[in-house]
Scaffold this motif. Structure first.
Motif, PDB file in Angstrom:
ATOM      1  N   LYS A   1       0.847  -1.195   0.000  1.00 27.89           N
ATOM      2  CA  LYS A   1       0.000   0.000   0.000  1.00 27.89           C
ATOM      3  C   LYS A   1       0.885   1.248   0.000  1.00 27.89           C
ATOM      4  O   LYS A   1       0.701   2.150  -0.803  1.00 27.89           O
ATOM      5  CB  LYS A   1      -0.898  -0.033   1.247  1.00 27.89           C
ATOM      6  CG  LYS A   1      -1.855   1.111   1.323  1.00 27.89           C
ATOM      7  CD  LYS A   1      -2.825   0.888   2.498  1.00 27.89           C
ATOM      8  CE  LYS A   1      -3.816   2.052   2.613  1.00 27.89           C
ATOM      9  NZ  LYS A   1      -3.185   3.325   2.909  1.00 27.89           N
ATOM     10  N   ARG A   2       1.869   1.267   0.877  1.00 31.19           N
ATOM     11  CA  ARG A   2       2.781   2.411   0.955  1.00 31.19           C
ATOM     12  C   ARG A   2       3.515   2.592  -0.370  1.00 31.19           C
ATOM     13  O   ARG A   2       3.672   3.675  -0.892  1.00 31.19           O
ATOM     14  CB  ARG A   2       3.763   2.172   2.111  1.00 31.19           C
ATOM     15  CG  ARG A   2       4.929   3.094   2.181  1.00 31.19           C
ATOM     16  CD  ARG A   2       4.584   4.455   2.742  1.00 31.19           C
ATOM     17  NE  ARG A   2       4.170   4.388   4.143  1.00 31.19           N
ATOM     18  CZ  ARG A   2       3.693   5.430   4.825  1.00 31.19           C
ATOM     19  NH1 ARG A   2       3.557   6.598   4.254  1.00 31.19           N
ATOM     20  NH2 ARG A   2       3.349   5.302   6.090  1.00 31.19           N
ATOM     21  N   ARG A   3       3.952   1.477  -0.959  1.00 31.10           N
ATOM     22  CA  ARG A   3       4.706   1.567  -2.225  1.00 31.10           C
ATOM     23  C   ARG A   3       3.856   2.103  -3.368  1.00 31.10           C
ATOM     24  O   ARG A   3       4.354   2.836  -4.213  1.00 31.10           O
ATOM     25  CB  ARG A   3       5.235   0.188  -2.596  1.00 31.10           C
ATOM     26  CG  ARG A   3       6.273  -0.250  -1.606  1.00 31.10           C
ATOM     27  CD  ARG A   3       7.425  -0.837  -2.301  1.00 31.10           C
ATOM     28  NE  ARG A   3       8.476  -1.088  -1.334  1.00 31.10           N
ATOM     29  CZ  ARG A   3       9.245  -2.136  -1.356  1.00 31.10           C
ATOM     30  NH1 ARG A   3       9.074  -3.028  -2.301  1.00 31.10           N
ATOM     31  NH2 ARG A   3      10.189  -2.276  -0.467  1.00 31.10           N
TER      32      ARG A   3
ATOM     33  N   SER B   1       4.211  17.117  -3.149  1.00 31.11           N
ATOM     34  CA  SER B   1       2.913  17.114  -2.481  1.00 31.11           C
ATOM     35  C   SER B   1       1.739  17.477  -3.372  1.00 31.11           C
ATOM     36  O   SER B   1       0.607  17.452  -2.903  1.00 31.11           O
ATOM     37  CB  SER B   1       2.924  17.986  -1.221  1.00 31.11           C
ATOM     38  OG  SER B   1       3.773  19.056  -1.361  1.00 31.11           O
TER      39      SER B   1
ATOM     40  N   GLU C   1       1.469   4.254  -3.132  1.00 28.51           N
ATOM     41  CA  GLU C   1       1.405   5.719  -2.956  1.00 28.51           C
ATOM     42  C   GLU C   1       2.736   6.351  -3.376  1.00 28.51           C
ATOM     43  O   GLU C   1       2.781   7.385  -4.046  1.00 28.51           O
ATOM     44  CB  GLU C   1       1.138   6.078  -1.485  1.00 28.51           C
ATOM     45  CG  GLU C   1      -0.216   5.640  -0.972  1.00 28.51           C
ATOM     46  CD  GLU C   1      -0.273   5.543   0.563  1.00 28.51           C
ATOM     47  OE1 GLU C   1      -1.309   5.094   1.065  1.00 28.51           O
ATOM     48  OE2 GLU C   1       0.731   5.888   1.245  1.00 28.51           O
ATOM     49  N   GLN C   2       3.831   5.710  -2.975  1.00 27.96           N
ATOM     50  CA  GLN C   2       5.158   6.270  -3.296  1.00 27.96           C
ATOM     51  C   GLN C   2       5.418   6.248  -4.803  1.00 27.96           C
ATOM     52  O   GLN C   2       6.070   7.148  -5.337  1.00 27.96           O
ATOM     53  CB  GLN C   2       6.234   5.494  -2.534  1.00 27.96           C
ATOM     54  CG  GLN C   2       6.197   5.816  -1.049  1.00 27.96           C
ATOM     55  CD  GLN C   2       7.062   4.895  -0.216  1.00 27.96           C
ATOM     56  OE1 GLN C   2       7.209   3.715  -0.527  1.00 27.96           O
ATOM     57  NE2 GLN C   2       7.635   5.432   0.848  1.00 27.96           N
TER      58      GLN C   2
ATOM     59  N   GLU D   1       3.198   6.716  -7.099  1.00 26.56           N
ATOM     60  CA  GLU D   1       2.494   7.871  -7.681  1.00 26.56           C
ATOM     61  C   GLU D   1       3.315   9.141  -7.505  1.00 26.56           C
ATOM     62  O   GLU D   1       3.408   9.972  -8.407  1.00 26.56           O
ATOM     63  CB  GLU D   1       1.131   8.067  -7.003  1.00 26.56           C
ATOM     64  CG  GLU D   1       0.122   7.031  -7.402  1.00 26.56           C
ATOM     65  CD  GLU D   1      -1.255   7.316  -6.809  1.00 26.56           C
ATOM     66  OE1 GLU D   1      -1.518   8.465  -6.412  1.00 26.56           O
ATOM     67  OE2 GLU D   1      -2.045   6.367  -6.742  1.00 26.56           O
ATOM     68  N   VAL D   2       3.921   9.288  -6.340  1.00 28.61           N
ATOM     69  CA  VAL D   2       4.713  10.503  -6.087  1.00 28.61           C
ATOM     70  C   VAL D   2       5.955  10.499  -6.983  1.00 28.61           C
ATOM     71  O   VAL D   2       6.278  11.506  -7.620  1.00 28.61           O
ATOM     72  CB  VAL D   2       5.107  10.595  -4.593  1.00 28.61           C
ATOM     73  CG1 VAL D   2       6.022  11.803  -4.354  1.00 28.61           C
ATOM     74  CG2 VAL D   2       3.863  10.703  -3.714  1.00 28.61           C
TER      75      VAL D   2
ATOM     76  N   ARG E   1       8.376   9.454   2.300  1.00 30.13           N
ATOM     77  CA  ARG E   1       7.227   9.311   3.187  1.00 30.13           C
ATOM     78  C   ARG E   1       7.388   8.021   3.953  1.00 30.13           C
ATOM     79  O   ARG E   1       7.915   7.045   3.427  1.00 30.13           O
ATOM     80  CB  ARG E   1       5.935   9.225   2.375  1.00 30.13           C
ATOM     81  CG  ARG E   1       5.530  10.556   1.811  1.00 30.13           C
ATOM     82  CD  ARG E   1       4.388  10.407   0.822  1.00 30.13           C
ATOM     83  NE  ARG E   1       4.082  11.719   0.264  1.00 30.13           N
ATOM     84  CZ  ARG E   1       3.050  12.467   0.632  1.00 30.13           C
ATOM     85  NH1 ARG E   1       2.191  12.036   1.530  1.00 30.13           N
ATOM     86  NH2 ARG E   1       2.869  13.649   0.108  1.00 30.13           N
TER      87      ARG E   1
ATOM     88  N   GLN F   1      -1.425  17.389  -5.638  1.00 28.52           N
ATOM     89  CA  GLN F   1      -2.474  16.369  -5.812  1.00 28.52           C
ATOM     90  C   GLN F   1      -2.578  16.068  -7.309  1.00 28.52           C
ATOM     91  O   GLN F   1      -2.392  16.946  -8.140  1.00 28.52           O
ATOM     92  CB  GLN F   1      -3.805  16.886  -5.301  1.00 28.52           C
ATOM     93  CG  GLN F   1      -3.793  17.155  -3.798  1.00 28.52           C
ATOM     94  CD  GLN F   1      -3.375  15.947  -2.982  1.00 28.52           C
ATOM     95  OE1 GLN F   1      -3.930  14.851  -3.169  1.00 28.52           O
ATOM     96  NE2 GLN F   1      -2.394  16.096  -2.119  1.00 28.52           N
ATOM     97  N   ARG F   2      -2.861  14.832  -7.625  1.00 27.97           N
ATOM     98  CA  ARG F   2      -3.009  14.500  -9.044  1.00 27.97           C
ATOM     99  C   ARG F   2      -4.354  14.984  -9.571  1.00 27.97           C
ATOM    100  O   ARG F   2      -5.318  15.050  -8.858  1.00 27.97           O
ATOM    101  CB  ARG F   2      -2.911  12.986  -9.241  1.00 27.97           C
ATOM    102  CG  ARG F   2      -1.492  12.520  -9.278  1.00 27.97           C
ATOM    103  CD  ARG F   2      -1.353  11.098  -8.796  1.00 27.97           C
ATOM    104  NE  ARG F   2      -2.340  10.213  -9.429  1.00 27.97           N
ATOM    105  CZ  ARG F   2      -2.149   9.509 -10.547  1.00 27.97           C
ATOM    106  NH1 ARG F   2      -1.025   9.598 -11.173  1.00 27.97           N
ATOM    107  NH2 ARG F   2      -3.074   8.706 -11.018  1.00 27.97           N
TER     108      ARG F   2
END
Ligand code: IPD
Ligand code: CA
Length: 281
Positions: free
Chosen positions: A184-186, A278, A188-189, A191-192, A227, A280-281
């Motif tokens: 889950k964390r990956r 930071s 999100e990462q 996307e960043v 993050r 937002q997409r």
């Protein structure tokens, strides 16, 4: 108990320098030991947040060694370690320890791993975990590097003063980052990083957050963000980066650096990188 019940102590420059000396000696001693243990062979002893988040016997032995050496030098201070050391102490100073930062590199015998040791005091405004390092050391034993800082007195690499890069343009910046251990964390990462990569010179994922921050402090990376860091990943190295001239930022103006975001960059590019990370997409 991980919280310090004692009030924040006044730490003079002389005491901070003494604490930095202890951090440096202990980090070097532990660095030598983890290299000996690695060269003798390594096995996964346990897993933590996911099957890929490993602990080796060396992580545990190194943390025991670090805790014993700190207790010998400063018996009344607290200790908080990644592998479970937890003692509140009575002085208001808590040592925050990552015995091996870059455990996956260590497991694979890649050379980027480090020992990170910080002497911290309570400070709810400085970092998201409510502590601020007044002294710290990061030892990267394979490259023979020892980074040290005490608050207000600058940062050094093997005794020589270091400084962040003079980079002025985000588009020319070499940016370090890291990834957590859960899917889950990956996600999100990912996307960043997809937003950041087209806007910078390139990305590096070295595998040790403490070392990444020391690379920013040395001007060998222009900037770094991640993050999902834990206090032991950044406690010492964020001080080293700040003392070398880095601006540290959290996820927004109201949130100190740490979880959910720690960004370190020369002031000229910190804002642009922060906006990119930071957005937002
Ligand atoms: C990890 C490393 C890695 C970072 C992870 C950390 P560990 O620490 O610092 O570079 O991306 O977020 O958890 O597990 O090797 O001590
Ligand atoms: Ca770590």
């Amino acid at each position: 108990m991980t919280e310090n019940s004692a009030p924040a102590p006044a730490v003079s420059a002389a005491l901070a320098a003494e604490l930095a000396g202890i951090a440096a000696t202990v980090a070097e001693t532990a660095g030598r030991r983890i290299v000996q243990l690695r060269d003798a062979g390594v096995d996964v002893a346990a897993t933590k947040s996911s099957a890929t988040d490993v602990v080796t016997a060396a992580d545990r032995e190194a943390e025991r060694l670090v805790a014993a050496l700190i207790r010998e030098a400063r018996p009344d201070d607290g200790i908080l370690g990644e592998e479970g050391a937890s003692d509140s102490g009575t002085t208001g100073i808590t040592w925050v320890v990552d015995p091996i930062d870059g455990t996956v590199n260590y497991l694979y015998d890649l050379p980027v791993f480090s020992v990170s040791i910080a002497a911290t005091v309570p400070d709810p405004t400085a970092f998201a975990d409510g502590r601020r390092a007044v002294a710290g050391a990061v030892c990267a034993p394979r490259s023979g590097e020892l980074f040290v800082a005490s608050e207000g007195c600058g940062a050094t690499r093997n005794g020589a003063a270091i400084r962040v890069s003079a980079q002025q343009e985000l588009g020319l910046a070499l940016v370090g980052t890291g990834f957590g251990y859960t899917s889950k964390r990956r996600a999100e990462q990912a996307e960043v990083v997809a937003r950041v990569l087209p806007r910078v010179r390139d990305i590096r994922r070295l595998g040790s957050a403490a070392y990444d921050l020391c690379m920013v402090a040395s001007g060998r990376l222009d900037a770094y963000y991640e993050r999902g860091l834990q206090p032991w990943d950044y406690a010492a190295a964020a001080l080293i980066a700040r003392e070398a001239g880095a601006e540290l930022r959290g996820v927004d103006d109201r949130t100190p650096p740490g979880e959910p975001l720690l960004l370190a960059a020369p002031p000229a590019i910190a804002g642009a990188l922060h906006d990119t990370v930071s957005a937002q997409r």
